[in-house]
Design a protein around this motif. Structure first.
Motif, PDB file in Angstrom:
ATOM      1  N   ALA A  12       0.872  -1.245   0.088  1.00 17.85           N
ATOM      2  CA  ALA A  12      -0.089  -0.018  -0.033  1.00 17.85           C
ATOM      3  C   ALA A  12       0.862   1.182  -0.083  1.00 17.85           C
ATOM      4  N   VAL A  13       0.308   2.235  -0.584  1.00 13.17           N
ATOM      5  CA  VAL A  13       1.047   3.376  -0.545  1.00 13.17           C
ATOM      6  C   VAL A  13      -0.006   4.731  -0.222  1.00 13.17           C
ATOM      7  N   ASP A  14      -0.955   4.521  -0.121  1.00 13.88           N
ATOM      8  CA  ASP A  14      -2.018   5.634   0.271  1.00 13.88           C
ATOM      9  C   ASP A  14      -3.157   4.836   0.509  1.00 13.88           C
ATOM     10  N   VAL A  15      -4.185   5.393   1.559  1.00  8.79           N
ATOM     11  CA  VAL A  15      -5.279   4.845   2.081  1.00  8.79           C
ATOM     12  C   VAL A  15      -6.328   6.293   2.108  1.00  8.79           C
ATOM     13  N   ALA A  16      -7.516   5.650   1.468  1.00 10.89           N
ATOM     14  CA  ALA A  16      -8.789   6.633   2.080  1.00 10.89           C
ATOM     15  C   ALA A  16      -9.914   6.038   2.489  1.00 10.89           C
ATOM     16  N   VAL A  17     -10.646   6.574   3.533  1.00 13.29           N
ATOM     17  CA  VAL A  17     -11.509   5.958   3.952  1.00 13.29           C
ATOM     18  C   VAL A  17     -12.849   6.980   4.212  1.00 13.29           C
ATOM     19  N   THR A  18     -13.943   6.571   3.429  1.00 11.48           N
ATOM     20  CA  THR A  18     -15.258   7.392   3.876  1.00 11.48           C
ATOM     21  C   THR A  18     -16.216   6.481   4.645  1.00 11.48           C
ATOM     22  N   ALA A  19     -17.422   7.050   4.815  1.00 11.36           N
ATOM     23  CA  ALA A  19     -18.329   6.401   5.627  1.00 11.36           C
ATOM     24  C   ALA A  19     -18.715   5.050   5.049  1.00 11.36           C
ATOM     25  N   THR A  20     -18.433   4.822   3.662  1.00  6.41           N
ATOM     26  CA  THR A  20     -18.877   3.717   3.012  1.00  6.41           C
ATOM     27  C   THR A  20     -17.771   2.905   2.330  1.00  6.41           C
ATOM     28  N   VAL A  21     -16.805   3.397   2.101  1.00  6.09           N
ATOM     29  CA  VAL A  21     -15.419   2.725   1.018  1.00  6.09           C
ATOM     30  C   VAL A  21     -14.144   2.793   1.806  1.00  6.09           C
ATOM     31  N   LEU A  22     -13.463   1.741   1.812  1.00  2.00           N
ATOM     32  CA  LEU A  22     -12.221   1.457   2.070  1.00  2.00           C
ATOM     33  C   LEU A  22     -11.232   1.520   0.832  1.00  2.00           C
ATOM     34  N   ARG A  23     -10.519   2.558   0.483  1.00  2.19           N
ATOM     35  CA  ARG A  23      -9.933   2.569  -0.782  1.00  2.19           C
ATOM     36  C   ARG A  23      -8.254   2.495  -0.521  1.00  2.19           C
ATOM     37  N   VAL A  24      -7.519   1.600  -0.986  1.00  3.04           N
ATOM     38  CA  VAL A  24      -6.151   1.357  -0.874  1.00  3.04           C
ATOM     39  C   VAL A  24      -5.445   1.486  -2.223  1.00  3.04           C
ATOM     40  N   THR A  25      -4.381   2.340  -2.307  1.00  4.74           N
ATOM     41  CA  THR A  25      -3.786   2.567  -3.490  1.00  4.74           C
ATOM     42  C   THR A  25      -2.519   1.627  -3.370  1.00  4.74           C
ATOM     43  N   LEU A  26      -2.195   0.797  -4.278  1.00  7.16           N
ATOM     44  CA  LEU A  26      -1.029   0.094  -4.336  1.00  7.16           C
ATOM     45  C   LEU A  26       0.174   0.509  -5.025  1.00  7.16           C
ATOM     46  N   ASP A  27       1.322   0.193  -4.666  1.00  8.08           N
ATOM     47  CA  ASP A  27       2.572   0.497  -5.148  1.00  8.08           C
ATOM     48  C   ASP A  27       2.624   0.242  -7.022  1.00  8.08           C
ATOM     49  N   ASP A  28       1.828  -0.781  -7.190  1.00  8.68           N
ATOM     50  CA  ASP A  28       2.086  -1.052  -8.891  1.00  8.68           C
ATOM     51  C   ASP A  28       0.680  -0.479  -9.438  1.00  8.68           C
ATOM     52  N   GLY A  29       0.282   0.506  -8.779  1.00 12.08           N
ATOM     53  CA  GLY A  29      -0.953   1.378  -9.542  1.00 12.08           C
ATOM     54  C   GLY A  29      -2.380   0.965  -9.535  1.00 12.08           C
ATOM     55  N   ARG A  30      -2.429  -0.460  -8.842  1.00  7.99           N
ATOM     56  CA  ARG A  30      -3.863  -0.592  -8.536  1.00  7.99           C
ATOM     57  C   ARG A  30      -4.411  -0.132  -7.621  1.00  7.99           C
ATOM     58  N   GLU A  31      -5.881   0.052  -7.532  1.00  9.49           N
ATOM     59  CA  GLU A  31      -6.495   0.609  -6.413  1.00  9.49           C
ATOM     60  C   GLU A  31      -7.472  -0.439  -6.008  1.00  9.49           C
ATOM     61  N   LEU A  32      -7.605  -0.641  -4.777  1.00 11.52           N
ATOM     62  CA  LEU A  32      -8.601  -1.799  -4.146  1.00 11.52           C
ATOM     63  C   LEU A  32      -9.659  -0.945  -3.413  1.00 11.52           C
TER      64      LEU A  32
END
Length: 86
Positions: A12-32
């Motif tokens: 992981a290189v970045d994380v964002a959390v809202t009231a509904t979604v956990l979003r994780v950006t990976l070092d290879d460019g993918r976003e979960l």
């Protein structure tokens, strides 16, 4: 038939959390992106506590100190979720 294997550990290189979604950006460019509902402690946390995260190790996981939540990148990729608060 061939089997897909990971050549490198996803980090992981970045994380964002809202009231509904956990979003994780990976070092290879993918976003979960997964429902925050999967992680009750994160779901029930305040916006301030959700925003207070740090990477574990080189990015193998994410830690939220105020709510004592740890989530691994590998677990997210495998679709693991916590079904109730511990």
């Amino acid at each position: 038939m061939t089997t897909l294997t990971l050549q490198t550990e996803p980090l992981a290189v970045d994380v964002a959390v809202t009231a509904t979604v956990l979003r994780v950006t990976l070092d290879d460019g993918r976003e979960l992106s997964v429902p925050v509902e999967w992680f009750p402690r994160l779901r029930d946390a305040s916006d301030l506590d959700r925003a207070n995260w740090r990477l574990i190790g080189r990015g193998e996981g994410i830690h939220w100190p105020a709510i004592d939540e740890d989530i691994s990148v590998r677990g997210l990729l495998a679709g693991h979720r916590q079904t109730r608060a511990a």
